[in-house]
Design an enzyme around this catalytic site. Structure first.
Site, short mmCIF file in Angstrom:
data_model
loop_
_atom_site.label_atom_id
_atom_site.label_comp_id
_atom_site.label_asym_id
_atom_site.label_seq_id
_atom_site.Cartn_x
_atom_site.Cartn_y
_atom_site.Cartn_z
N CYS A 71 4.37 0.33 -0.04
CA CYS A 71 4.01 0.97 -1.32
C CYS A 71 2.49 0.87 -1.51
O CYS A 71 1.95 -0.21 -1.71
CB CYS A 71 4.78 0.27 -2.44
SG CYS A 71 4.05 0.38 -4.08
N CYS A 74 1.20 -0.73 -4.71
CA CYS A 74 1.46 -2.19 -4.69
C CYS A 74 0.37 -2.90 -3.90
O CYS A 74 -0.15 -3.94 -4.33
CB CYS A 74 2.80 -2.48 -4.02
SG CYS A 74 4.21 -1.74 -4.83
#
Ligand code: ZN
Length: 149
Positions: A71, A74
């Site tokens: 991600c 993230c």
């Protein structure tokens, strides 16, 4: 009220429960079992095996970053979250859960998008935020959502 003299704190290294006087939290307390520092200035990686010690049995509020290695947002938020740990400890413990490695934890908390921040206090979820935010926003959001005692 704020007169609680001590609290239960799981060791980030060996997960033993330590009882630490509140006035010693900021004095670099060490684990009574493995003698490592109870606060390292960095988020603790939690697994299904260690999560409940920190989120339920531990008496320090816990801020968890649910993330995954694939991600992008993230990964870009990770340095901000790590920096927030140095500011928020020892008022809070910061932790990370890799939702790819720990799908059971992701399912238990119904994580639908990442990154998702969940603040736990008193053994229960008290606030949740989805989406990457900066270091100052993380600190302000966590402090603003702590239950007043
Ligand atoms: Zn320990």
């Amino acid at each position: 009220m704020s007169a609680v003299p001590s609290l239960l704190l799981p060791c980030p290294h060996c997960a033993s429960m330590n009882r630490v006087p509140r006035d010693r939290l900021a004095q670099a307390p060490r684990c009574g079992r493995c003698h490592e520092a109870l606060f390292t200035g960095a988020p603790v990686s939690l697994t299904a095996a260690t999560f409940d010690a920190h989120a339920q049995r531990g008496e320090l509020p816990l801020l968890v970053d649910f993330w995954a290695p694939w991600c992008g947002p993230c990964v870009s938020m990770a340095p901000a979250f790590a920096a927030a740990a140095t500011t928020l400890e020892p008022q809070l413990r910061l932790a990370k859960v890799d939702t790819e490695a720990e799908p059971a934890l992701a399912g238990r908390f119904a994580i639908r998008s990442i990154p998702t921040l969940i603040l736990f206090a008193g053994g229960r979820e008290v606030a949740r935020h989805s989406g990457a935010i900066g270091m100052q926003q993380i600190v302000q959001w966590a402090r603003g959502n702590l239950p007043t005692r």
